[in-house]
Design a protein around this motif. Structure first.
Motif, PDB file in Angstrom:
ATOM      1  N   MET A  41       6.889  -3.427 -16.095  1.00 29.90           N
ATOM      2  CA  MET A  41       6.158  -4.627 -16.484  1.00 29.90           C
ATOM      3  C   MET A  41       5.793  -4.511 -17.959  1.00 29.90           C
ATOM      4  SD  MET A  41       3.740  -5.395 -13.197  1.00 29.90           S
ATOM      5  CE  MET A  41       4.450  -5.392 -11.542  1.00 29.90           C
ATOM      6  N   PRO A  42       6.145  -5.492 -18.749  1.00 27.76           N
ATOM      7  CA  PRO A  42       5.936  -5.393 -20.207  1.00 27.76           C
ATOM      8  C   PRO A  42       4.469  -5.252 -20.591  1.00 27.76           C
ATOM      9  CG  PRO A  42       7.460  -7.161 -19.679  1.00 27.76           C
ATOM     10  CD  PRO A  42       6.859  -6.721 -18.385  1.00 27.76           C
ATOM     11  N   ARG A  43       4.248  -4.522 -21.648  1.00 27.22           N
ATOM     12  CA  ARG A  43       2.901  -4.424 -22.210  1.00 27.22           C
ATOM     13  C   ARG A  43       2.392  -5.815 -22.584  1.00 27.22           C
ATOM     14  NH1 ARG A  43       5.579  -0.365 -24.998  1.00 27.22           N
ATOM     15  NH2 ARG A  43       5.702  -1.718 -26.818  1.00 27.22           N
ATOM     16  N   GLY A  44       1.118  -6.019 -22.387  1.00 26.01           N
ATOM     17  CA  GLY A  44       0.506  -7.300 -22.726  1.00 26.01           C
ATOM     18  C   GLY A  44       0.323  -8.227 -21.549  1.00 26.01           C
ATOM     19  N   MET A  45       0.845  -7.857 -20.377  1.00 26.53           N
ATOM     20  CA  MET A  45       0.666  -8.698 -19.195  1.00 26.53           C
ATOM     21  C   MET A  45      -0.692  -8.434 -18.557  1.00 26.53           C
ATOM     22  SD  MET A  45       4.274  -9.054 -17.193  1.00 26.53           S
ATOM     23  CE  MET A  45       5.507 -10.228 -17.797  1.00 26.53           C
ATOM     24  N   PHE A  46      -1.120  -9.397 -17.737  1.00 27.86           N
ATOM     25  CA  PHE A  46      -2.387  -9.286 -17.028  1.00 27.86           C
ATOM     26  C   PHE A  46      -2.147  -9.411 -15.525  1.00 27.86           C
ATOM     27  CE2 PHE A  46      -3.727 -10.261 -21.253  1.00 27.86           C
ATOM     28  CZ  PHE A  46      -5.005  -9.731 -21.383  1.00 27.86           C
ATOM     29  N   LEU A  47      -3.088  -8.882 -14.772  1.00 33.27           N
ATOM     30  CA  LEU A  47      -3.052  -8.982 -13.317  1.00 33.27           C
ATOM     31  C   LEU A  47      -3.414 -10.404 -12.915  1.00 33.27           C
ATOM     32  CD1 LEU A  47      -2.643  -6.896 -10.972  1.00 33.27           C
ATOM     33  CD2 LEU A  47      -5.136  -6.759 -10.847  1.00 33.27           C
ATOM     34  N   LYS A  48      -2.559 -11.024 -12.121  1.00 28.03           N
ATOM     35  CA  LYS A  48      -2.820 -12.404 -11.724  1.00 28.03           C
ATOM     36  C   LYS A  48      -3.918 -12.494 -10.663  1.00 28.03           C
ATOM     37  CE  LYS A  48      -0.454 -16.637 -10.282  1.00 28.03           C
ATOM     38  NZ  LYS A  48       0.778 -17.238  -9.749  1.00 28.03           N
ATOM     39  N   SER A  49      -3.964 -11.520  -9.774  1.00 28.00           N
ATOM     40  CA  SER A  49      -4.960 -11.541  -8.705  1.00 28.00           C
ATOM     41  C   SER A  49      -6.354 -11.253  -9.257  1.00 28.00           C
ATOM     42  CB  SER A  49      -4.610 -10.501  -7.640  1.00 28.00           C
ATOM     43  OG  SER A  49      -3.336 -10.738  -7.090  1.00 28.00           O
ATOM     44  N   GLU A  50      -7.354 -11.719  -8.538  1.00 28.00           N
ATOM     45  CA  GLU A  50      -8.734 -11.425  -8.904  1.00 28.00           C
ATOM     46  C   GLU A  50      -8.988  -9.915  -8.803  1.00 28.00           C
ATOM     47  OE1 GLU A  50     -11.112 -13.279 -10.063  1.00 28.00           O
ATOM     48  OE2 GLU A  50     -10.089 -15.205  -9.920  1.00 28.00           O
ATOM     49  N   PRO A  51      -9.819  -9.359  -9.679  1.00 28.48           N
ATOM     50  CA  PRO A  51     -10.105  -7.918  -9.599  1.00 28.48           C
ATOM     51  C   PRO A  51     -10.607  -7.478  -8.229  1.00 28.48           C
ATOM     52  CG  PRO A  51     -10.900  -8.811 -11.682  1.00 28.48           C
ATOM     53  CD  PRO A  51     -10.458  -9.986 -10.864  1.00 28.48           C
ATOM     54  N   TRP A  52     -11.477  -8.278  -7.600  1.00 29.03           N
ATOM     55  CA  TRP A  52     -12.024  -7.890  -6.298  1.00 29.03           C
ATOM     56  C   TRP A  52     -10.982  -7.958  -5.185  1.00 29.03           C
ATOM     57  CZ3 TRP A  52     -11.558 -11.828  -2.847  1.00 29.03           C
ATOM     58  CH2 TRP A  52     -11.506 -13.135  -3.365  1.00 29.03           C
ATOM     59  N   ALA A  53      -9.838  -8.590  -5.456  1.00 33.71           N
ATOM     60  CA  ALA A  53      -8.756  -8.682  -4.471  1.00 33.71           C
ATOM     61  C   ALA A  53      -7.604  -7.742  -4.818  1.00 33.71           C
ATOM     62  CB  ALA A  53      -8.245 -10.118  -4.392  1.00 33.71           C
ATOM     63  N   SER A  54      -7.846  -6.783  -5.698  1.00 30.57           N
ATOM     64  CA  SER A  54      -6.774  -5.917  -6.194  1.00 30.57           C
ATOM     65  C   SER A  54      -7.087  -4.440  -5.986  1.00 30.57           C
ATOM     66  CB  SER A  54      -6.536  -6.205  -7.679  1.00 30.57           C
ATOM     67  OG  SER A  54      -6.258  -7.576  -7.890  1.00 30.57           O
ATOM     68  N   ASN A  55      -7.822  -4.143  -4.940  1.00 30.68           N
ATOM     69  CA  ASN A  55      -8.195  -2.766  -4.665  1.00 30.68           C
ATOM     70  C   ASN A  55      -7.107  -2.032  -3.895  1.00 30.68           C
ATOM     71  OD1 ASN A  55     -10.937  -2.942  -5.697  1.00 30.68           O
ATOM     72  ND2 ASN A  55     -11.402  -4.166  -3.882  1.00 30.68           N
ATOM     73  N   LEU A  56      -6.840  -0.789  -4.287  1.00 33.87           N
ATOM     74  CA  LEU A  56      -6.159   0.113  -3.390  1.00 33.87           C
ATOM     75  C   LEU A  56      -7.161   0.495  -2.312  1.00 33.87           C
ATOM     76  CD1 LEU A  56      -4.431   0.175  -6.032  1.00 33.87           C
ATOM     77  CD2 LEU A  56      -3.779   2.496  -5.387  1.00 33.87           C
ATOM     78  N   SER A  57      -6.680   1.017  -1.189  1.00 32.43           N
ATOM     79  CA  SER A  57      -7.560   1.186  -0.039  1.00 32.43           C
ATOM     80  C   SER A  57      -7.751   2.648   0.339  1.00 32.43           C
ATOM     81  CB  SER A  57      -6.990   0.424   1.165  1.00 32.43           C
ATOM     82  OG  SER A  57      -7.814   0.579   2.298  1.00 32.43           O
ATOM     83  N   ASP A  58      -9.009   3.080   0.378  1.00 34.32           N
ATOM     84  CA  ASP A  58      -9.375   4.352   0.989  1.00 34.32           C
ATOM     85  C   ASP A  58     -10.327   4.048   2.132  1.00 34.32           C
ATOM     86  OD1 ASP A  58     -12.403   5.192  -0.062  1.00 34.32           O
ATOM     87  OD2 ASP A  58     -11.347   3.818  -1.401  1.00 34.32           O
ATOM     88  N   PRO A  59     -10.418   4.903   3.141  1.00 39.19           N
ATOM     89  CA  PRO A  59     -11.204   4.564   4.335  1.00 39.19           C
ATOM     90  C   PRO A  59     -12.672   4.280   4.053  1.00 39.19           C
ATOM     91  CG  PRO A  59      -9.758   6.409   4.801  1.00 39.19           C
ATOM     92  CD  PRO A  59      -9.669   6.169   3.323  1.00 39.19           C
TER      93      PRO A  59
END
Length: 420
Positions: A41-59
């Protein structure tokens, strides 16, 4: 022999490994952590999803994106896009703190053996596991339009082939597609001085709206609730109830997976595109051939009108198509036995197990079974918890229960700076 081999170390693979280790399974995870995000993914791009919806998951839910951003003094607020390089760094932080050690070698082959599977790494080592979870991301499923296939990579590439776009400075580039990857790629190209245009098959561009405020009157929340895939009850169902989604009839699931949340640009990239990028609507490439200066594209336009276009390079931001046949690391013996749906993707059961016992799938390739959330990081939480339960069930059904552990390991305490 390991209880579980996790193939892939992106958001889904790392989340599965975290849940598996916490459940006491003997797990081995392979892959370069966050490789797709770091290298494709090219430098300068942003995450489209909301930060609170972009978590990796631990128990325990202690190693989320918000915690990482807080430890770096960065606000991860609703409606504030996060740079992709920060998200990649978050994934590495998660891997160090919430997952077992990652073997960064690539698995090139997964074959059956008595009592499980054997995985072969890029340097020829073999590792055995009773079960396997394939979390290979999107890269095996790159989709390039048929008219462009066969041309040299110097002339045609996919949007996922670029870690940066610097080599296209001062060059003429045509981007094909109307989604976020196409539009943001084009915006970056224009801003760095490339001569760029976007070729879109649809007769208009679609843009996601600015998300409604997090805090709002109750009646607005009832009418259009927040969800990991955007506001609205339909998106809420897709993102928050993938287990119920799986109960829909198979043709309905396949149709929704193929059409829901179609190509659209994020609200924050719209001005950048409209102010600096030429957009050609209603155009589809029908043929392409190399020329002395690059590529000549034959196009069909509105009402069947034909046209031609010459460009130096074509970037196909045309998405991914996850099918059984593109799971090339599986031996033919395994791959050919996988039952598929109408879209060619392997079918999965309620806990992400494929029709081949002990082989579990995660991510994009499960979207037809569990819905559009599986195309996004948001789906990793449901997947990791559900899939690990399925692995434990499969292990219990093996010879003498294969000694399934009953305990859970205690996660390391989170740093004070990131405690929730």
């Amino acid at each position: 022999m390991y209880d579980l081999l996790v193939v892939g170390a992106g958001p889904y693979g790392l989340s599965i490994a975290s849940h598996a280790a916490a459940a006491g399974l003997n797990v081995r995870v392979f892959g370069r952590p966050m490789a797709s995000w770091r290298d494709h993914m090219p430098r300068g791009m942003f995450l489209k999803s909301e930060p609170w919806a972009s978590n990796l998951s631990d128990p325990e839910g202690r190693w989320g994106l918000g915690a990482y951003c807080a430890s770096r003094g960065v606000a991860a607020g609703h409606g504030r896009p996060i740079p992709l390089d920060m998200f990649s760094e978050y994934g590495l932080w998660f891997a160090r703190n919430a997952a077992p050690p990652v073997d960064e070698r690539t698995v090139t082959r997964v074959a059956p053996r008595t009592g499980g599977f054997v995985a072969t790494t890029e340097d020829g080592e073999t590792v055995q596991g009773r079960t396997v979870a394939l979390a290979v991301g999107v890269l095996p499923f790159v989709e390039i339009p048929a008219a462009l296939r066969g041309l040299s990579p110097d002339l045609v590439s996919h949007s996922s082939h670029h870690a940066d776009l610097d080599r296209f400075k001062d060059r003429d580039v045509t981007v094909i597609g109307g989604g976020q990857a196409a539009l943001e790629t084009a915006a970056i190209l224009a801003e760095q001085g490339s001569r760029v245009r976007v070729l879109v098959r649809a007769d208009r561009l679609y843009w996601n709206e600015v998300p409604p405020p997090w805090e709002r009157p109750w009646w607005q929340s009832v009418r259009s609730p927040h969800s990991g895939l955007g506001p609205g009850w339909r998106n809420w169902f897709y993102s928050e109830r993938p287990g119920l989604y799986r109960r829909l009839p198979e043709p309905t699931r396949a149709r929704i997976a193929a059409t829901a949340l179609g190509p659209a640009g994020a609200w924050w990239v719209r001005e950048r595109v409209e102010s600096g990028v030429e957009v050609l609507l209603g155009r589809e490439v029908t043929a392409a051939r190399a020329t002395a200066g690059g590529v000549r594209l034959d196009t069909a336009g509105p009402g069947g009108g034909l046209g031609t276009l010459e460009t130096g390079h074509v970037i196909a931001a045309t998405g991914f198509k996850a099918t059984r046949e593109r799971l090339g690391l599986l031996t033919g013996e395994v791959r050919s036995t996988l039952v598929t749906g109408a879209d060619g993707a392997p079918e999965v059961g309620r806990d992400f197990e494929s029709s081949y016992p002990g082989l579990f799938l995660a991510g994009l390739i499960t979207a037809a079974g569990f819905g559009p959330a599986m195309r996004f990081v948001h789906g990793a939480t449901f997947t990791a918890d559900t899939l690990v339960h399925g692995v434990r069930r499969r292990l219990r059904s093996g010879p003498a229960g294969w000694g399934v552990p009953a305990g859970r390991r205690e996660p390391e305490p989170a740093p004070d700076a990131v405690r929730s």
